[in-house]
Design a protein around this motif. Sequence first.
Motif, PDB file in Angstrom:
ATOM      1  N   ARG A  27      49.540  20.869  17.923  1.00  0.00           N
ATOM      2  CA  ARG A  27      50.797  20.863  17.169  1.00  0.00           C
ATOM      3  C   ARG A  27      50.723  21.942  16.083  1.00  0.00           C
ATOM      4  O   ARG A  27      49.920  21.851  15.151  1.00  0.00           O
ATOM      5  CB  ARG A  27      51.014  19.490  16.536  1.00  0.00           C
ATOM      6  N   GLU A  71      51.619  24.314  12.809  1.00  0.00           N
ATOM      7  CA  GLU A  71      52.362  24.381  11.557  1.00  0.00           C
ATOM      8  C   GLU A  71      53.245  25.630  11.604  1.00  0.00           C
ATOM      9  O   GLU A  71      52.834  26.674  12.117  1.00  0.00           O
ATOM     10  CB  GLU A  71      51.410  24.459  10.369  1.00  0.00           C
ATOM     11  N   GLN A  90      56.032  28.508   9.857  1.00  0.00           N
ATOM     12  CA  GLN A  90      56.412  29.238   8.652  1.00  0.00           C
ATOM     13  C   GLN A  90      57.647  30.075   8.935  1.00  0.00           C
ATOM     14  O   GLN A  90      57.890  30.475  10.072  1.00  0.00           O
ATOM     15  CB  GLN A  90      55.271  30.135   8.170  1.00  0.00           C
ATOM     16  N   LYS A 122      52.276  29.205  11.992  1.00  0.00           N
ATOM     17  CA  LYS A 122      51.628  29.693  10.778  1.00  0.00           C
ATOM     18  C   LYS A 122      50.354  30.457  11.101  1.00  0.00           C
ATOM     19  O   LYS A 122      49.969  31.379  10.370  1.00  0.00           O
ATOM     20  CB  LYS A 122      51.321  28.511   9.847  1.00  0.00           C
TER      21      LYS A 122
END
Length: 348
Positions: free
Chosen positions: A293, A295, A297, A310
């Motif tokens: 999973r 992250e 940005q 990210k």
Amino acid sequence: MFEQGRESHIEIFERTRRGSEGHCRLWDQCVRRCRSAKGSARFSQHRLLGKQDYLRIQKDETNWGTFTRQPREHHRLMSRINKNVILALLTLTSSAFLLFQLYYYKHYLSAKNGAGLSKSKGSQIGFDSIQWRAVKKFIMLTSSQNVPVFLIDPLILELINKNFEQVKNTSHGSASECKFLCVPRDFTAFALQYHLWKNEEGWFRIAENMGFQCLKIESKDPRLDGIDSLSGTEIPLHYICKLAAHAIHLVVFHERSGNYLWHGHLRLKGHIDRKFVPFRKLQFGRYPGAFDRPELQQVTVDGLVLLIPKDPVHFLEEVPHSRFIECRYKEARAFFQVPVPQVYTVLD
């Protein structure tokens, strides 16, 4: 005198029939006769022709005729070949010159004129490409419907990662040149976590109203394969939305019990048009895949606000090793339900 000359001629002809010696003397006498009767110019002409180029035959006992042979066939053939070679060389030369003119115009004059126009008018370079316009319209669609899609296209993510400092310092609307989204390609890949999608049917209808031609790929939910009452329930796996000559590939991620994201195999059913897009060029969907999973940005790429992983390097490293092999739940459950035979040990 005449009778004596006639007899000498007859003797010469008879010697000619007997052998080569008489033939040579006859040839010398013919040469002298040609010099006295026709002159040295005519004789030199016969010498230039050579013995192989004319033929002497006897009309009667005292009269000989000379017949010049026709030009040989190989001389005609050589003349034709020479003409064809010259014509081919002229054609190649003119073609090379034309290609040089086109190359010079494309790489020098066009670049010079384009630079002058961009400076005088302040135009933005590359933002008229079909790739950028398709991505822009797709981002407008998802933003209006609050659909949190994020970019997973390996080609663009790799370019962004190489120029990440430049991308990070770019503000919205400040880009003067399209460097990332205008790269020539057939697809741009985005992803979506399905549990965050609230209005799937409405989004699909609005996309078609905006000019997209969308194709929806569904299949059975493998998470429900072992449950008899829910087995066979279909879920969306992929969306392909085409605008003109470019297509957006939306990969639908589903949560799995191991806290990872899974996408299904893009399997074409019988009613699907195989020529809708070049499916073989798709980078996702050839087989089921599993990813950590990520992250996300927010960055500005070529004037458009996008969500990307990210850690793009980690995501790119997962792509070639993301193949997922599904567990065969029914066979596994049937195996464990088979009663184990009891074994008794007989003690003496």
